[in-house]
Design a protein around this motif. Sequence first.
Motif, PDB file in Angstrom:
ATOM      1  N   ILE A  37       0.850  -1.202   0.000  1.00  0.00           N
ATOM      2  CA  ILE A  37       0.000   0.000   0.000  1.00  0.00           C
ATOM      3  C   ILE A  37       0.879   1.244   0.000  1.00  0.00           C
TER       4      ILE A  37
ATOM      5  N   TYR B 297       0.974   4.287  -2.860  1.00  0.00           N
ATOM      6  CA  TYR B 297       0.790   5.698  -2.542  1.00  0.00           C
ATOM      7  C   TYR B 297       2.028   6.513  -2.937  1.00  0.00           C
TER       8      TYR B 297
ATOM      9  N   ARG C  58      -3.903   7.100  -5.789  1.00  0.00           N
ATOM     10  CA  ARG C  58      -4.796   7.492  -4.710  1.00  0.00           C
ATOM     11  C   ARG C  58      -5.560   6.274  -4.188  1.00  0.00           C
ATOM     12  N   LYS C  59      -6.255   6.453  -3.082  1.00  0.00           N
ATOM     13  CA  LYS C  59      -6.975   5.331  -2.483  1.00  0.00           C
ATOM     14  C   LYS C  59      -7.950   4.687  -3.458  1.00  0.00           C
TER      15      LYS C  59
ATOM     16  N   ASN D 104      -4.890   2.214   7.332  1.00  0.00           N
ATOM     17  CA  ASN D 104      -5.748   1.991   6.171  1.00  0.00           C
ATOM     18  C   ASN D 104      -6.968   1.157   6.537  1.00  0.00           C
TER      19      ASN D 104
ATOM     20  N   ASP E  65     -11.587   2.647   3.104  1.00  0.00           N
ATOM     21  CA  ASP E  65     -10.975   3.435   2.036  1.00  0.00           C
ATOM     22  C   ASP E  65     -10.473   2.583   0.883  1.00  0.00           C
ATOM     23  N   LEU E  66      -9.930   1.400   1.186  1.00  0.00           N
ATOM     24  CA  LEU E  66      -9.312   0.569   0.160  1.00  0.00           C
ATOM     25  C   LEU E  66     -10.174  -0.654  -0.128  1.00  0.00           C
TER      26      LEU E  66
END
Length: 203
Positions: A83, A87, A92-93, A118, A139-140
């Motif tokens: 991750i 980034y 972006r997410k 995250n 978010d992910l």
Amino acid sequence: LLWLEDPLQNLYARPPVPLPGWVGLRASGNYRSPRGVVRLLKGLLPADDGQPIEALSPFESGDVEILTYADAEGMLQQVKEAIRQCYSAGFRKQDVAIVSYHGRENSHLMRHDRLGANTLRSFSGRYDLLGQPIFGEGDLLLESVYRFKGQAAPAVIFAEIDFETLDDRALRKLFVGATRAMMKLVLVISERAAAELLAREKN
């Protein structure tokens, strides 16, 4: 009328549909995946009747990173690192998808709704009144390779890759997961599976 099949994406080992009298056309070119991803797969996949997979994407490179782990805790740490790498590369997410090599029931990763800072958004196993899958908040995106088949993301973290032998089933799962990446691919793979990949590439 066209009937399209891709044997390399046959995750459930279903037999091919007989089409007597139909004209057949076989194509080995891959326009969807970055060339770096296709080159990785080309060294692993057997040639299809003398026609190896061909990299035809306009994206010349396509980053492929390989992170190995020894145990479940190491796998989680390497997913965190993957991750971070995505980034750092500017994704972006909403550009990143984490895809598990395992199904939802057998995935250690999918038992988590957070990795460090995250938060993870995965299928809850339930559906709404309209039959749409219900996802948790996060978010992910975190999906299994089975559910993410047919989808794509700019950056894909293909995690929990683990097998004893790189047989046809493992190859198909590897192909499907790797080709979900549109630009960047990170493989989070067990040490024993990584050794199998290396041995296959040398051959």
